[in-house]
Design a protein around this motif. Structure first.
Motif, mmCIF file in Angstrom:
data_model
loop_
_atom_site.group_PDB
_atom_site.id
_atom_site.type_symbol
_atom_site.label_atom_id
_atom_site.label_comp_id
_atom_site.label_asym_id
_atom_site.label_seq_id
_atom_site.Cartn_x
_atom_site.Cartn_y
_atom_site.Cartn_z
ATOM 1 N N ILE A 45 0.805 -1.085 -0.029
ATOM 2 C CA ILE A 45 -0.094 0.059 -0.096
ATOM 3 C C ILE A 45 0.920 1.159 0.067
ATOM 4 O O ILE A 45 0.590 2.059 -0.736
ATOM 5 C CB ILE A 45 -0.989 0.054 1.149
ATOM 6 N N LYS A 46 1.921 1.292 0.839
ATOM 7 C CA LYS A 46 2.915 2.502 0.900
ATOM 8 C C LYS A 46 3.536 2.835 -0.239
ATOM 9 O O LYS A 46 3.534 3.959 -0.639
ATOM 10 C CB LYS A 46 3.748 2.102 2.147
ATOM 11 N N THR A 47 4.076 1.853 -1.080
ATOM 12 C CA THR A 47 4.776 2.023 -2.259
ATOM 13 C C THR A 47 4.112 1.890 -3.269
ATOM 14 O O THR A 47 4.593 2.002 -4.432
ATOM 15 C CB THR A 47 5.818 0.863 -2.208
ATOM 16 N N MET A 48 2.555 1.817 -3.324
ATOM 17 C CA MET A 48 1.895 1.841 -4.387
ATOM 18 C C MET A 48 1.888 0.817 -5.430
ATOM 19 O O MET A 48 1.594 0.821 -6.655
ATOM 20 C CB MET A 48 1.990 3.265 -5.261
ATOM 21 N N GLU A 49 2.315 -0.377 -4.810
ATOM 22 C CA GLU A 49 2.269 -1.710 -5.547
ATOM 23 C C GLU A 49 0.922 -1.960 -5.989
ATOM 24 O O GLU A 49 0.687 -2.636 -6.997
ATOM 25 C CB GLU A 49 3.131 -2.655 -4.876
ATOM 26 N N ARG A 88 -1.550 4.504 4.338
ATOM 27 C CA ARG A 88 -2.222 5.720 3.661
ATOM 28 C C ARG A 88 -3.241 6.172 4.049
ATOM 29 O O ARG A 88 -4.579 6.003 3.730
ATOM 30 C CB ARG A 88 -2.521 4.726 2.265
ATOM 31 N N PRO A 89 -3.200 7.022 5.290
ATOM 32 C CA PRO A 89 -4.194 7.798 6.010
ATOM 33 C C PRO A 89 -5.131 8.447 5.163
ATOM 34 O O PRO A 89 -6.235 8.601 5.421
ATOM 35 C CB PRO A 89 -3.468 8.606 6.773
ATOM 36 N N THR A 90 -5.335 8.829 3.903
ATOM 37 C CA THR A 90 -6.288 9.600 3.203
ATOM 38 C C THR A 90 -7.034 8.633 2.382
ATOM 39 O O THR A 90 -7.871 8.878 1.662
ATOM 40 C CB THR A 90 -5.413 10.314 2.262
ATOM 41 N N ALA A 91 -6.605 7.304 2.443
ATOM 42 C CA ALA A 91 -7.186 6.202 1.390
ATOM 43 C C ALA A 91 -8.618 5.865 2.188
ATOM 44 O O ALA A 91 -8.547 5.214 3.394
ATOM 45 C CB ALA A 91 -6.510 4.860 1.246
ATOM 46 N N ILE A 92 -9.973 6.549 2.093
ATOM 47 C CA ILE A 92 -11.105 6.306 2.512
ATOM 48 C C ILE A 92 -11.581 4.688 2.466
ATOM 49 O O ILE A 92 -12.028 4.039 3.534
ATOM 50 C CB ILE A 92 -12.293 7.132 1.827
ATOM 51 N N ASN A 93 -11.258 4.027 1.302
ATOM 52 C CA ASN A 93 -11.530 2.399 1.311
ATOM 53 C C ASN A 93 -10.646 1.700 2.217
ATOM 54 O O ASN A 93 -11.130 0.686 2.805
ATOM 55 C CB ASN A 93 -11.417 1.991 -0.279
#
Length: 191
Positions: A45-49, A88-93
Motif C-alpha cells: 500500500i505504501k509503495t503503491m504496488e 495511507r491515511p487519506t485512503a477512504i476505502n
C-alpha cells in the motif's frame, strides 16, 4: 482482465498468500507479487504496488487475514489494523475496509477468526466486482442516450485510477466503456 490469454484479477488469495499485480513494474513488466505477512500488505500500500481506492481497501482487508495467519492474537490484530490505516491515511476505502473487518471480527473466538476474516475479505472483493459492473451498466445507459442524440461517437474523459488495475476486476470508468463497445457504440476515451 486477460493477460496473454489468462484471466487475472488485481488481487487474490491462494494457499495462505495474497497475490497482487505489482503496479510499480507496469507497463514494462507484468509481475505477480506474493504478500505473506501484514508488513508485506502495508508495504504494498505504501509503495503503491497496489493503487486505486477499491484495490487498496481489499489489500487492507487481506492484510488483516495475513495478520491472523501470522499471529492469531487480538492485540497483534489491533496493532496491524492501526498500521494498515497509517500506511495511507487519506485512503477512504482502506479505513472503511479495516473498520468493517474489525467490526466483523469483534468478539470472534480464535478457532473461527481466520475463516470469518477470510470470508469477509473475499466478500469485500466480490462486492467491488459487483459494484463496478453495476457502474458500467448504469453508465452504459447514459452513453447510449448520448450516442442516440449525437448520432456519432461519444467522448469520455476519465481521471484518476479508473481502470481495472485500480479495482479488483472491472474498473469504474472502463466498465461502461467496455459495455458500450460491446453494443457497437463508438467511444473515444481521453485520460
Amino acid at each position: 482482465m486477460k493477460i496473454n490469454g489468462k484471466k487475472y484479477r488485481t488481487i487474490w488469495f491462494e494457499k495462505n498468500i495474497v497475490k497482487i499485480i505489482d503496479q510499480t513494474k507496469l507497463p514494462h513488466k507484468f509481475e505477480i507479487k506474493d504478500l505473506k505477512t501484514v508488513k508485506d500488505a502495508i508495504h504494498a500500500i505504501k509503495t503503491m504496488e497496489v493503487r486505486g481506492a477499491p484495490l487498496i481497501g481489499a489489500t487492507a482487508a487481506y492484510g488483516l487475514v495475513l495478520s491472523i495467519i501470522e499471529k492469531n492474537d487480538l492485540s497483534f490484530l489491533k496493532k496491524s489494523s492501526e498500521e494498515l490505516v497509517a500506511s495511507r491515511p487519506t485512503a477512504i476505502n482502506l479505513k472503511w475496509a479495516i473498520d468493517r473487518m474489525m467490526k466483523k471480527l469483534s468478539g470472534v473466538n480464535e478457532k473461527d477468526i481466520l475463516k470469518i476474516a477470510l470470508n469477509e475479505a473475499k466478500a469485500i472483493t466480490e462486492e467491488d466486482v459487483k459494484f463496478c459492473k453495476s457502474i458500467g451498466l448504469n453508465g452504459l445507459k447514459i452513453i447510449e442516450d448520448i450516442a442516440n442524440k449525437k448520432k456519432d461517437s461519444v467522448n469520455i474523459l476519465t481521471h484518476c485510477n479508473a481502470g481495472w488495475l485500480a479495482t479488483i476486476d472491472w474498473g469504474t470508468a472502463t466498465s461502461p466503456i467496455y459495455h458500450a463497445h460491446q453494443k457497437g457504440i463508438k467511444v473515444h476515451v481521453w485520460v
